[in-house]
Design an enzyme around this catalytic site. Structure first.
Site, PDB file in Angstrom:
ATOM      1  N   LEU A   1      11.811 -20.018  -4.705  1.00 38.69           N
ATOM      2  CA  LEU A   1      10.721 -19.210  -4.131  1.00 38.69           C
ATOM      3  C   LEU A   1       9.426 -19.396  -4.921  1.00 38.69           C
ATOM      4  O   LEU A   1       9.437 -19.380  -6.162  1.00 38.69           O
ATOM      5  CB  LEU A   1      11.128 -17.733  -4.171  1.00 38.69           C
ATOM      6  CG  LEU A   1      10.047 -16.734  -3.753  1.00 38.69           C
ATOM      7  CD1 LEU A   1       9.817 -16.775  -2.243  1.00 38.69           C
ATOM      8  CD2 LEU A   1      10.421 -15.303  -4.170  1.00 38.69           C
TER       9      LEU A   1
ATOM     10  N   HIS B   1       2.489   3.402  -9.021  1.00 36.54           N
ATOM     11  CA  HIS B   1       2.405   1.944  -9.216  1.00 36.54           C
ATOM     12  C   HIS B   1       3.651   1.441  -9.951  1.00 36.54           C
ATOM     13  O   HIS B   1       4.181   0.378  -9.632  1.00 36.54           O
ATOM     14  CB  HIS B   1       1.146   1.575 -10.002  1.00 36.54           C
ATOM     15  CG  HIS B   1      -0.133   1.920  -9.284  1.00 36.54           C
ATOM     16  ND1 HIS B   1      -0.340   1.601  -7.959  1.00 36.54           N
ATOM     17  CD2 HIS B   1      -1.268   2.550  -9.694  1.00 36.54           C
ATOM     18  CE1 HIS B   1      -1.546   2.020  -7.588  1.00 36.54           C
ATOM     19  NE2 HIS B   1      -2.128   2.607  -8.619  1.00 36.54           N
TER      20      HIS B   1
ATOM     21  N   ASP C   1       0.834  -1.204   0.000  1.00 38.07           N
ATOM     22  CA  ASP C   1       0.000   0.000   0.000  1.00 38.07           C
ATOM     23  C   ASP C   1       0.871   1.259   0.000  1.00 38.07           C
ATOM     24  O   ASP C   1       1.961   1.257   0.564  1.00 38.07           O
ATOM     25  CB  ASP C   1      -0.910  -0.024   1.250  1.00 38.07           C
ATOM     26  CG  ASP C   1      -2.056   0.961   1.123  1.00 38.07           C
ATOM     27  OD1 ASP C   1      -2.330   1.433  -0.007  1.00 38.07           O
ATOM     28  OD2 ASP C   1      -2.684   1.263   2.146  1.00 38.07           O
TER      29      ASP C   1
HETATM   30  C1  FPP Z   1      -1.883   0.097  -3.407  1.00 37.04           C
HETATM   31  O1  FPP Z   1      -1.461   1.440  -3.399  1.00 37.04           O
HETATM   32  C2  FPP Z   1      -1.288  -0.632  -4.522  1.00 37.04           C
HETATM   33  C3  FPP Z   1      -1.996  -1.222  -5.528  1.00 37.04           C
HETATM   34  C4  FPP Z   1      -3.452  -1.196  -5.577  1.00 37.04           C
HETATM   35  C5  FPP Z   1      -1.334  -1.897  -6.662  1.00 37.04           C
HETATM   36  C6  FPP Z   1      -0.056  -2.600  -6.372  1.00 37.04           C
HETATM   37  C7  FPP Z   1       0.448  -3.210  -7.616  1.00 37.04           C
HETATM   38  C8  FPP Z   1       1.720  -3.162  -8.054  1.00 37.04           C
HETATM   39  C9  FPP Z   1       2.825  -2.497  -7.306  1.00 37.04           C
HETATM   40  C10 FPP Z   1       2.062  -3.865  -9.329  1.00 37.04           C
HETATM   41  C11 FPP Z   1       2.404  -5.267  -8.995  1.00 37.04           C
HETATM   42  C12 FPP Z   1       2.790  -6.034 -10.175  1.00 37.04           C
HETATM   43  C13 FPP Z   1       3.060  -7.355 -10.137  1.00 37.04           C
HETATM   44  C14 FPP Z   1       3.353  -8.024 -11.398  1.00 37.04           C
HETATM   45  C15 FPP Z   1       3.041  -8.151  -8.907  1.00 37.04           C
HETATM   46  P1  FPP Z   1      -2.574   2.589  -3.439  1.00 37.04           P
HETATM   47  O2  FPP Z   1      -2.782   2.971  -4.850  1.00 37.04           O
HETATM   48  O3  FPP Z   1      -3.811   2.146  -2.720  1.00 37.04           O
HETATM   49  O4  FPP Z   1      -1.835   3.710  -2.649  1.00 37.04           O
HETATM   50  P2  FPP Z   1      -2.517   4.880  -1.771  1.00 37.04           P
HETATM   51  O5  FPP Z   1      -3.157   4.201  -0.585  1.00 37.04           O
HETATM   52  O6  FPP Z   1      -1.349   5.705  -1.376  1.00 37.04           O
HETATM   53  O7  FPP Z   1      -3.500   5.589  -2.641  1.00 37.04           O
END
Ligand code: FPP
Length: 268
Positions: free
Chosen positions: A136, A42, A25
């Site tokens: 892993l 992201h 997050d």
């Molecule tokens: C939450 O941050 C994060 C996500 C909803 C997406 C996480 C996904 C990735 C990092 C890509 C992963 C890729 C692979 C292939 C595993 P948020 O957007 O809710 O952050 P905020 O709370 O600060 O708004």
């Protein structure tokens, strides 16, 4: 001279968690603080995914489960969903050769059918290319939610009861666990959530019944190797009791040591 000591030296390599699950997050806030678009947060988060996957693999952790896209995330603005889907497909395509090199096996959990076809193809190609890997296990949760998973499991069990294949009296915890997408995989020992919130957010509710929970204010794109080692060190300082008393746990550990009788503790 480089004085910086590798923090991983502080870890007890005999007491690493077998399974670490992470709620990643804070990508959006990371981007906002830099006046960037959420999708750029992201994209930066993918660097953390690569870093933490690599370190988990190097440390010999057996399972790493990442909450990459929840069922609830479909409600985000379409442009952000599209960017995330594109990023996920692109990341898998780009990283698969390195995953193979590092013996990392991809598993997919969630309603994969809901993802765009091109992303499904990238994921399936990555899954197949790493299917022979024995290091892993990288479990990527996509369009996943625990309530969705438990509802599905219940539906499957009900069908077996209706078909006369299963008696309600024979439904055990193992029956339920075997219908989850994590069937056959040990429960997470450690659940990490980055980004400062103290919630589980519909993630592995059944599986995390006895997991140690670790919350950190560090935003996911800033979650570096040291931050991960901090979480592992914190885990190693905890006593996992599974409902037993502290004394019972000490006896159980003593009996586990080579050369000692393994007299079972009374676990009532
Ligand atoms: C939450 O941050 C994060 C996500 C909803 C997406 C996480 C996904 C990735 C990092 C890509 C992963 C890729 C692979 C292939 C595993 P948020 O957007 O809710 O952050 P905020 O709370 O600060 O708004």
């Amino acid at each position: 001279m480089n004085e910086k000591k590798d923090k991983t030296d502080l870890l007890d390599m005999n007491r690493l968690p077998e399974h670490v699950a992470i709620i990643m997050d804070g990508n959006g806030r990371w981007a906002r603080r830099r006046a960037m678009m959420r999708s750029e947060g992201h994209a930066e988060g993918v660097n953390s995914v690569n870093r933490i996957t690599r370190l988990s693999s190097d440390l010999g952790i057996r399972y790493l489960t990442l909450y990459a896209f929840s069922t609830e995330n479909w409600k985000r603005p379409q442009a952000e969903v599209d960017a995330l889907m594109h990023l996920i497909g692109w990341t898998i395509r780009k990283e698969t050769p390195d995953l193979v090199k590092n013996n990392v096996k991809i598993h997919l959990l969630g309603e994969i059918d809901r993802l765009p076809e091109s992303v499904r193809e990238d994921l399936e190609a990555g899954r197949q290319a790493t299917a022979h890997c024995t290091g892993l296990n990288l479990m990527i949760c996509l369009s996943y939610s625990s309530r969705w998973e438990l509802t599905n499991a219940t539906r499957r069990i009900a069908k077996k009861v209706k078909a006369g294949e299963l008696s309600p009296d024979n439904i055990t915890e193992d029956t339920i666990a075997s219908e989850l997408s994590t069937s056959g995989i040990p429960d997470p020992d450690l659940l990490i959530r980055t980004g400062g919130e103290h919630r589980i957010s519909n993630f592995l509710l059944w599986q995390c019944a006895y997991s140690e929970l670790y919350f950190t204010p560090v935003l996911w794109p800033d979650f570096d190797n040291d931050a991960f080692v901090d979480a592992l060190l914190d885990y190693q300082n905890r006593e996992r009791r599974f409902g037993m008393t502290s004394d019972q746990v000490s006896v159980a550990h003593h009996n586990d040591e080579p050369g000692n009788d393994s007299t079972p503790v009374n676990n009532n």
